[in-house]
Design an enzyme around this catalytic site. Structure first.
Site, mmCIF file in Angstrom:
data_model
loop_
_atom_site.group_PDB
_atom_site.id
_atom_site.type_symbol
_atom_site.label_atom_id
_atom_site.label_comp_id
_atom_site.label_asym_id
_atom_site.label_seq_id
_atom_site.Cartn_x
_atom_site.Cartn_y
_atom_site.Cartn_z
ATOM 1 N N GLU A 1 0.853 -1.204 0.000
ATOM 2 C CA GLU A 1 0.000 0.000 0.000
ATOM 3 C C GLU A 1 0.883 1.246 0.000
ATOM 4 O O GLU A 1 0.768 2.124 0.862
ATOM 5 C CB GLU A 1 -0.988 -0.025 1.170
ATOM 6 C CG GLU A 1 -1.953 -1.193 1.057
ATOM 7 C CD GLU A 1 -3.198 -1.105 1.944
ATOM 8 O OE1 GLU A 1 -3.252 -0.244 2.831
ATOM 9 O OE2 GLU A 1 -4.130 -1.912 1.720
ATOM 10 N N GLU B 1 -4.829 -8.795 -0.623
ATOM 11 C CA GLU B 1 -5.624 -8.529 0.589
ATOM 12 C C GLU B 1 -7.075 -8.426 0.156
ATOM 13 O O GLU B 1 -7.413 -7.605 -0.710
ATOM 14 C CB GLU B 1 -5.196 -7.227 1.275
ATOM 15 C CG GLU B 1 -3.874 -7.348 2.009
ATOM 16 C CD GLU B 1 -3.507 -6.113 2.818
ATOM 17 O OE1 GLU B 1 -4.414 -5.399 3.302
ATOM 18 O OE2 GLU B 1 -2.291 -5.865 2.958
HETATM 19 O O1 AHR Z 1 -5.139 -6.184 6.697
HETATM 20 C C1 AHR Z 1 -5.099 -5.028 7.485
HETATM 21 C C2 AHR Z 1 -4.447 -3.852 6.773
HETATM 22 O O2 AHR Z 1 -5.215 -3.475 5.686
HETATM 23 C C3 AHR Z 1 -3.083 -4.104 6.182
HETATM 24 O O3 AHR Z 1 -2.071 -3.953 7.102
HETATM 25 C C4 AHR Z 1 -2.993 -3.034 5.136
HETATM 26 O O4 AHR Z 1 -2.171 -3.405 4.063
HETATM 27 C C5 AHR Z 1 -4.432 -2.796 4.742
HETATM 28 O O5 AHR Z 1 -4.762 -1.463 4.753
#
Ligand code: AHR
Length: 510
Positions: A191, A314
């Site tokens: 991110e 994610e």
């Molecule tokens: O999964 C939780 C968080 O969500 C992670 O650390 C981040 O990459 C995302 O914003």
């Protein structure tokens, strides 16, 4: 063309027979579904690593060399193909030297992103790679670009993969590990548009080019798959800029997409349990948006370089934390709703699997949409765990496209597809997974078995419960679980499946 004709036929048939979904297929295998789309994610966040995976050798909680035995066994059973570590946002604050060597000498650090929790670094590089070896899964390492340096990364790669007589390799040997470990996938930043450095795509592209060259030079000719830190959901410009500027230096690019019952990042996202139908419907509806998202990002990627795969590294549901849990730990219960989100998302991933490299649900234990939850020495398997287990049959299977016109689940004037499905074949056996997302109506699904040269149902399983709110608690751990299903019958060459409301079914056909 053939598929369009099939869809046309499906539409015509559906108009004459309401609430019945006819699956149509020519039985042709299209591509192999990579097992890695069933990947997991373990971040230093809340009780994912400490308490969830790792309790330490001296803990009263049964463990093997510090790894919690119950959690380890549950994950082993799940056939996890790949595990991502150490973050997430945490990765861009992680300095690997803090987590190697004798445990008593490792420094304590503050986990600045996640509740300011103090961590003792007893779980580090050696513990992660050993865990993956014992689980038999691939490794996905996230490298610190936000607050690290290229030299930190190079040293870390040498420590993990090196064989020569040099300080980083000797340090690993001194810490008890003679043989190098294997890095399968390597995320360069996480991110980077947000918690990983607040960068613009142009700035990150330059950094990415710098890091990615050394990433291969210092990994001892093992060339891990390099994953560029990709876009947040609908930010297509991020993908475009990165692809244009860095495609020659990457193998994969990532995408993050979370479903929030109430899409308000700054406010209440909606409770993890005890919600109403508004928040059941919105989660399934927004889960379906994964289709458009994945398709559009893949179109941009493929338009620039056909070699590059998309990793949804994610994904999952993000609700308000469970009341009473530690702020910043993202601990949430997991309901039947979340299991249905998982099955419908997998049906989408399967459809695009030819251009997907890997997907990692967030996260494996005690954080967001988990597989297992722990409390003291107790552990429960979540409804989402059961879907992962039911769907494991599709890992590395051949994907067989189907066309069908789904009946609608209508709520408050909005309609979404009530039925979602996947058909695959492995070792001569077919697996059909079906989900009925409708909260009230049964749906009947049929398939002409001759289209796939099958004749009979070998076995069938179902996951369902009375309410979308049902979940497995530590006192009542088997409320939502998979049981054998007798609602799938093969007669006169036709399969008929009666899907109860809010159910996930997997059928083996031969
Ligand atoms: O999964 C939780 C968080 O969500 C992670 O650390 C981040 O990459 C995302 O914003």
């Amino acid at each position: 063309m053939k598929r369009q004709l099939l869809l046309g036929a499906a539409l015509a048939l559906t108009m004459s027979a309401s609430a019945q979904t006819r699956l149509l297929t020519d039985g042709q295998e299209e591509f192999q579904i990579p097992a890695e789309i069933y990947g997991q994610f373990a971040e230093h966040l809340g009780r994912c690593i400490y308490d969830g995976i790792w309790v330490g050798k001296d803990s009263k909680i049964p463990n093997t060399d510090g790894y919690r035995t119950d959690v380890f066994n549950a994950l082993k059973d799940l056939q996890i193909p790949v595990l991502r570590w150490p973050g997430g946002c945490f990765a861009d604050t992680y300095h690997w030297r803090d987590g190697v060597g004798p445990t008593s000498k490792r420094p304590r650090i503050k986990n600045v992103f996640w509740g300011g929790t103090m961590e003792d670094n007893s779980f580090g590089t050696d513990e992660f790679f050993t865990l993956c070896e014992r689980l038999g899964c691939k490794t996905y390492l996230s490298v610190n670009v936000g607050s690290g340096t290229v030299k930190d990364m190079n040293d870390w790669l040498e420590y993990i993969t090196g064989t020569e007589d040099c300080p980083n390799v000797n340090l690993r040997k001194q810490n008890g590990r003679e043989k190098p470990y294997k890095i399968d996938f390597m995320g360069i930043g996480n991110e980077s548009w947000g918690c990983g450095g607040n960068m613009t795509p142009e700035f990150y592209s330059n950094l990415y080019r710098q890091y990615s060259g050394y990433a291969h030079l210092y990994s001892n000719n093992t060339n891990p798959v390099r994953v560029a830190s990709g876009s947040n959901d609908f930010d297509f410009n991020w993908t475009k800029v990165l692809m244009e500027r860095c495609h020659n230096n990457m193998e994969h690019i990532s995408l993050h997409y979370y479903v929030l019952p109430i899409r308000d990042w700054g406010g209440s996202k909606g409770p993890d349990r005890g919600f109403n139908e508004d928040q059941y419907f919105s989660v399934i509806r927004d889960g379906y948006k994964m289709d458009e998202l994945v398709k559009k990002h893949i179109d941009i990627i493929q338009g620039i370089d056909k070699r590059i795969k998309l990793d949804v590294d994610e994904w999952g549901i993000w609700t308000d934390q469970e009341p009473g849990s530690i702020p910043g730990h993202l601990y949430q219960q997991n309901t039947l709703r979340d299991a249905i989100l998982a099955s419908t998302t997998f049906d989408i991933f399967h459809k695009y699997a030819n251009n997907l490299g890997m997907c990692n649900i967030a996260q494996v234990v005690n954080v967001l949409q988990s597989m297992v939850l722990t409390k003291g020495d107790k552990m429960v398997l979540t409804p989402t765990y059961h879907v992962f287990k039911m769907y494991a049959v599709h890992q590395n299977a051949q994907y067989i496209p189907m066309s069908f016109h789904a009946p609608k689940y209508t709520y408050n004037g909005e309609s979404i597809d009530a039925v979602s499905a996947t058909l695959s074949k492995k070792n001569g056996v077919f697996h059909l997974s079906l989900t009925n997302v409708d909260s009230k109506k049964e749906n009947t699904v049929t398939l002409d078995l001759s289209s796939i040269n099958a004749t009979s149902v070998v076995k069938a399983e179902i996951l369902t419960s009375k309410s979308f709110n049902d979940y497995n608690s530590f006192d009542n751990p088997n409320v939502v679980k998979t049981v054998s299903f007798d609602g799938a019958t093969a007669k006169k060459g036709a399969l008929t499946v009666k899907l109860p409301p809010m159910s996930v079914v997997t059928i083996e056909l031969k």
